[in-house]
Every structure is written in C-alpha cells, then in structure tokens.
Scaffold this active site. Sequence first.
Site, PDB file in Angstrom:
ATOM      1  N   ASN A   1       0.851  -1.190   0.000  1.00 55.43           N
ATOM      2  CA  ASN A   1       0.000   0.000   0.000  1.00 55.43           C
ATOM      3  C   ASN A   1       0.880   1.229   0.000  1.00 55.43           C
ATOM      4  OD1 ASN A   1      -2.709  -0.744   0.003  1.00 55.43           O
ATOM      5  ND2 ASN A   1      -2.671  -1.229   2.175  1.00 55.43           N
TER       6      ASN A   1
ATOM      7  N   PHE B   1      -7.829   4.616  11.739  1.00 58.49           N
ATOM      8  CA  PHE B   1      -7.678   5.677  10.747  1.00 58.49           C
ATOM      9  C   PHE B   1      -8.496   5.284   9.518  1.00 58.49           C
ATOM     10  CE2 PHE B   1      -4.507   9.096  11.356  1.00 58.49           C
ATOM     11  CZ  PHE B   1      -4.316   8.905  12.707  1.00 58.49           C
TER      12      PHE B   1
HETATM   13  O1  C5P Z   1     -11.065  -1.102   6.364  1.00 61.09           O
HETATM   14  P1  C5P Z   1     -10.073  -0.009   6.186  1.00 61.09           P
HETATM   15  O2  C5P Z   1      -8.763  -0.474   5.650  1.00 61.09           O
HETATM   16  O3  C5P Z   1     -10.569   1.160   5.415  1.00 61.09           O
HETATM   17  O4  C5P Z   1      -9.858   0.538   7.683  1.00 61.09           O
HETATM   18  C1  C5P Z   1      -8.808   1.358   8.033  1.00 61.09           C
HETATM   19  C2  C5P Z   1      -8.406   1.120   9.459  1.00 61.09           C
HETATM   20  O5  C5P Z   1      -8.360  -0.276   9.755  1.00 61.09           O
HETATM   21  C3  C5P Z   1      -7.025   1.631   9.724  1.00 61.09           C
HETATM   22  O6  C5P Z   1      -6.956   2.059  11.063  1.00 61.09           O
HETATM   23  C4  C5P Z   1      -6.148   0.401   9.491  1.00 61.09           C
HETATM   24  O7  C5P Z   1      -4.932   0.503  10.189  1.00 61.09           O
HETATM   25  C5  C5P Z   1      -7.021  -0.703  10.020  1.00 61.09           C
HETATM   26  N1  C5P Z   1      -6.850  -2.019   9.360  1.00 61.09           N
HETATM   27  C6  C5P Z   1      -6.354  -3.107  10.065  1.00 61.09           C
HETATM   28  N2  C5P Z   1      -6.236  -4.336   9.478  1.00 61.09           N
HETATM   29  C7  C5P Z   1      -6.622  -4.519   8.189  1.00 61.09           C
HETATM   30  C8  C5P Z   1      -7.144  -3.430   7.469  1.00 61.09           C
HETATM   31  C9  C5P Z   1      -7.240  -2.196   8.066  1.00 61.09           C
HETATM   32  O8  C5P Z   1      -5.987  -2.937  11.234  1.00 61.09           O
HETATM   33  N3  C5P Z   1      -6.503  -5.718   7.645  1.00 61.09           N
END
Ligand code: C5P
Length: 407
Positions: free
Chosen positions: A209, A321
């Site tokens: 990413n 976030f």
């Molecule tokens: O679902 P999304 O990626 O939009 O959500 C963002 C938040 O979820 C961020 O705080 C990110 O660090 C966390 N996240 C996570 N594990 C994942 C995907 C996102 O902790 N597999």
Amino acid sequence: MGIANKHVILGVTGGIAAYKSADLARRLREQGAEVRVVMTLNAGQFITPLTMQAVSGHPVHSDLLDPEAEAGMGHIELARWADVVLIAPATANFISRFARGIADDLLTTLCLATQAPIALAPAMNQQMWQNPATQDNIAILNNRGVPILGPAVGDQACGETGPGRMLEPVELIEGVSKLFESGALEGCNVMVTAGPTWEAIDPVRGITNHSSGKMGYAVAHAAAEAGARVILVSGPTALQTPPRVDRVSVLSAQQMYDAVMSKISDTDIFISVAAVADYRPRASADEKIKKHADTLSLELIKNPDILSAVAEHKHVYTVGFAAETTNVEQHAREKLISKGVDLIAANKVGAGKGFGTEDNALILVDRTGLKSLPQARKARLARCLIDEISQRRNAKSTSQDTRQARR
Ligand code: C5P
C-alpha cells in the site's frame, strides 16, 4: 525529550533583553530545533535582523504586508509551520496587544493564526511589570493557559532591582521543552501500528500500500511525549524510530497481527495508523516467477482485520484511521460502527493530500459526534490527536464507572 526536530518560531520584540535572543536562537539550534525568527519593528532597534539571520540560519520575518515576504513564507505558513512560538523578550506593549487579540503586525497576527502553544518570556522595567495594567494582561493570559516563563528578579538594565529580567536562554529552553511533555498518558501502555505491509508474491515481488509511515511515527512520538510507554509495530518504512519508543518491525499483515495480538493484554490504547493490505497471495512462490506465459493469475485471500480483532478486547481504547477519497465523514461513521472502535480519525487522500506529505487534516468521529482538526504538520496534528484520545478515554471510563455504580 527535549526540543530536537521541533519547529520553533522565536518572536523578538523591542526590549534591551533582545541582545540575549541571539544566544537563545543559537542554543535552540544546538539542541536540534529548527528556528525561524520573527521580529517586530522595534526589536530591530536593539538587535539587527542580520545577526538573527546568522544565528538562526534563515532570513528573518518582519513584514505582514510585504507581498514578496508573504509569497515566500507568509503569516499562515509560519503559523502552521510552528510546533511552538516563543516570544523572548516579550515587552509590556507586546503582552498588552497579545492579551487583547490585536493583530497589527506579523508577530501578533501569526500568534492569532497559530494552533501551536505560545510561550512568553516577559522582560521589562520592574515598575512596568508590577503595573496593574500589565498584571491584568498577565491574568488574562494565565486564564487562557498561556505559559509565562519568568520574569526573574534581579538587577535591571535601567539600574533598578526587582522582577522583570528575562530568564536566561537555558531556562527558557527548559521551559519550552516541558510544554511538549503533557503527562496526559502517564502510566498508559500505547500500541501504534504504522507504515504499509508487504505481501510477498515471490522473493522479489509483492503487494503493498501507499504509506510513508510519517503519521503513525508522529503519533507514536506524541504518545511517548505525553508520558506513555509506546510499542510501534511498523511495516517497512525509511523512518527513524522516535525516542523512547519500542519498535517491532514486521513485513506482512499476518506478522503485524501476530505482533499486535502477542501484546494486546498489556495494552490500554491501540492506535491503528498502518495501511494494511486487505488481501495477500494464497501462496508465495519460493523462486522468482519467470515471465513465460502471457497472463498470470494470482489468487488472493483476505488478511485478518487487525483493528476489528483488537476492538473485541474491551479493555483497550481503540482508534482507527480511515483514508478516504470521497464522503469522508460518512465512511468514517460507517467504519466506527462496522469495526466496533471507539474513535475514527479520517482524512482525505488523493493528489498531494495525505500520503508522504508533511501536512494533514483530520476529522475525528466517535459516538458523541464529530470534530475537525484543521490542516497542520503531522507532528502537531499527532499531538492534538493524542490530547483528544486521552480526554475521550478518560470521559469513557468515567461514564463506565458511573454506570457500574448505578447498578
Ligand atoms: O477497512 P479499512 O482499511 O478502510 O480501515 C482502516 C483502518 O483499519 C485503519 O486504522 C487500518 O490501520 C485498520 N486495518 C487493520 N487491518 C486490516 C485493514 C485495516 O488494522 N486488515
């Protein structure tokens, strides 16, 4: 933790103690701070802008209405750039104008425009300091929470003895350093995730990413400054670990999940800033994949959602976030509920916004409503976020205590 890497605006106003401001600027830089000097017109009668330019390493700012100066670093840029504004010396006249919110020159205007803390080092004749008019202004500033450093008592340039001497540069630097150590998270264990994850396709290729890690590192740094014990679980970044922060380096989302979960029982606050890859290749090839075929299919499987998994541990205050390109507020509200977290910090990303930049802006959404943290440097924004988290967590535990007491 000191003032290394902090952005300090040194405001110099027109008093005899201005001769010490050059030494102050030099010592601030010696301690690793970046210094920009803003002088009032009268300050130039006591010390030359050239001296201040030489010791600070940058041209001095003094004009509010000079189009050329404003086109470079104008009052709003200076206001946003600052981590702290230190006015040394602060004359009776400056204190009076600042207390009343007058904005008729560059220094007073940027004081109104900045979100950074403003500290004053008063320096004046002892009668002027003790005059009720000055003391009324100081009371206004005390009420507003403006840190007043000094003045010291002793011999004065005018031949009198009493309160009104500017504190020595070392004392001022100590006072300014303390402003960054709020103690708001004293005794708390904070875990922060930051950076991207790397999902290997083969030994040389992977899915990742877009994330520099800057915001997450700034949050970890701010939490440590607020007195917390901080663990930073970081994907690959080019950043240095902030002082007093324990870093655990990981590559993949699964490794990040394992590292987080192994320490979750000791965690009080979890702040998830990492840009975690949602999917990973089902299998990573042991050898580099050769480009024989015209097409190549990869089967991807879902990674664990680290934040949602942490949110199931009810003893942890969880902060997520949300980087969004559209409908930031709406997506943030949805994420707050779907992930079951306490707070979402949302920001708009896209061309020139969010990724890899020095500045950012956040919208905070929790079950009580919405609050904007306007555009600022990531370091400053991170400090505001940590203050907000500490207040909201305290409010949450107070309301939980009240509910339990009622049962
Ligand atoms: O679902 P999304 O990626 O939009 O959500 C963002 C938040 O979820 C961020 O705080 C990110 O660090 C966390 N996240 C996570 N594990 C994942 C995907 C996102 O902790 N597999």
